[in-house]
Design an enzyme around this catalytic site. Sequence first.
Site, PDB file in Angstrom:
ATOM      1  N   ALA A  72       0.855  -1.189   0.000  1.00 25.57           N
ATOM      2  CA  ALA A  72       0.000   0.000   0.000  1.00 25.57           C
ATOM      3  C   ALA A  72       0.888   1.235   0.000  1.00 25.57           C
ATOM      4  O   ALA A  72       0.753   2.136   0.823  1.00 25.57           O
ATOM      5  CB  ALA A  72      -0.962  -0.009   1.185  1.00 25.57           C
ATOM      6  N   HIS A  74       6.753   6.075   1.708  1.00 30.20           N
ATOM      7  CA  HIS A  74       7.649   4.988   1.309  1.00 30.20           C
ATOM      8  C   HIS A  74       8.641   5.454   0.243  1.00 30.20           C
ATOM      9  O   HIS A  74       9.831   5.108   0.293  1.00 30.20           O
ATOM     10  CB  HIS A  74       6.835   3.815   0.744  1.00 30.20           C
ATOM     11  CG  HIS A  74       5.950   3.133   1.742  1.00 30.20           C
ATOM     12  ND1 HIS A  74       4.570   3.202   1.682  1.00 30.20           N
ATOM     13  CD2 HIS A  74       6.249   2.382   2.831  1.00 30.20           C
ATOM     14  CE1 HIS A  74       4.065   2.502   2.677  1.00 30.20           C
ATOM     15  NE2 HIS A  74       5.055   1.999   3.398  1.00 30.20           N
ATOM     16  N   GLY A  98      11.351   4.681   8.631  1.00 25.14           N
ATOM     17  CA  GLY A  98      10.822   6.002   8.925  1.00 25.14           C
ATOM     18  C   GLY A  98      10.685   6.238  10.415  1.00 25.14           C
ATOM     19  O   GLY A  98      10.364   5.322  11.191  1.00 25.14           O
ATOM     20  N   GLN A 146       9.622   1.379  16.887  1.00 25.22           N
ATOM     21  CA  GLN A 146      10.033   0.250  16.057  1.00 25.22           C
ATOM     22  C   GLN A 146      11.474   0.410  15.596  1.00 25.22           C
ATOM     23  O   GLN A 146      12.242  -0.554  15.565  1.00 25.22           O
ATOM     24  CB  GLN A 146       9.113   0.128  14.839  1.00 25.22           C
ATOM     25  CG  GLN A 146       9.534  -0.950  13.852  1.00 25.22           C
ATOM     26  CD  GLN A 146       8.582  -1.054  12.688  1.00 25.22           C
ATOM     27  OE1 GLN A 146       7.560  -1.700  12.776  1.00 25.22           O
ATOM     28  NE2 GLN A 146       8.912  -0.391  11.576  1.00 25.22           N
TER      29      GLN A 146
END
Length: 282
Positions: free
Chosen positions: A32, A37, A149, A155
């Site tokens: 997606a 991205h 990112g 994360q």
Amino acid sequence: MRAITSKEAILKAVLEAKKKNNTVGFVPTMGALHKGHLSLIDYALECCEVVVVSIFVNPTQFNNAADLEKYPRTVDADLELLSSYQSQVLVYVPSVNVIYEGDVVSKSYNFGSLEDVMEGEHRPGHFDGVGTVLNHLFRQVQPDKAFFGEKDYQQLKIVEKLVEKEKLSVQILGCPIYRQPDGLAMSSRNARLTQKQLATAPFIHKILKEARERFSSTSANELRKWVQAQFASQDGLELEYFEIANIKNLSPLSRKRKNQKYRAFIAAFAGEIRLIDNIALN
């Protein structure tokens, strides 16, 4: 653009690139794809001659089965979006069986205090799933550098710890959050927002910016209460958490200390869609 689906083929392509003294970057995604991205790919191409982009919706990092089911899957559109990069970008689209070889379970990691707060607290098992799939992907792709990112800042810190624990020879690089003109952090989940929710969601970044302005003159607890009050009066968004944490170990801030850097983190629901964002405070 042709998608590579086998781990043997992607490794062969990467090793051929390395034989030509090319640096290989890696941008793992769940598809997606959007401009956020693409910004990661562009950052990667600034220091790498070849970049592998993976598209894989990882089942083990979803603690909500309905969320996994509804996650957008747009591989054909993703490949079309990546086609402009031509031979600079290799696209890896493995199946669940290629990644997990029939055993679709997470490895249990100990990421220490990094996994006890915020996303780790509210999404039990999530980071075990993230660590497991990235461990597989790093070993299958064998990149020199990998790009993540900062929207998923927690994360990012988990991935750094994963590389350390697994002794992987890949450099982890964080990239700035890519935002829409109204400030909303780009996310694949944004595609599920209604027009009304899209108009409301930039409130998250607005509050983060105001929190940054107040940070130097307001205690952490007072700032938390202020943010909670702002969300309580805002229709269309439900605050799950607001936290201020040290950027190194993500320990929640109780008392400010000199020479320490802090970030503010928010998770909120727009209807059933969960949005996260964060901002550097100092």
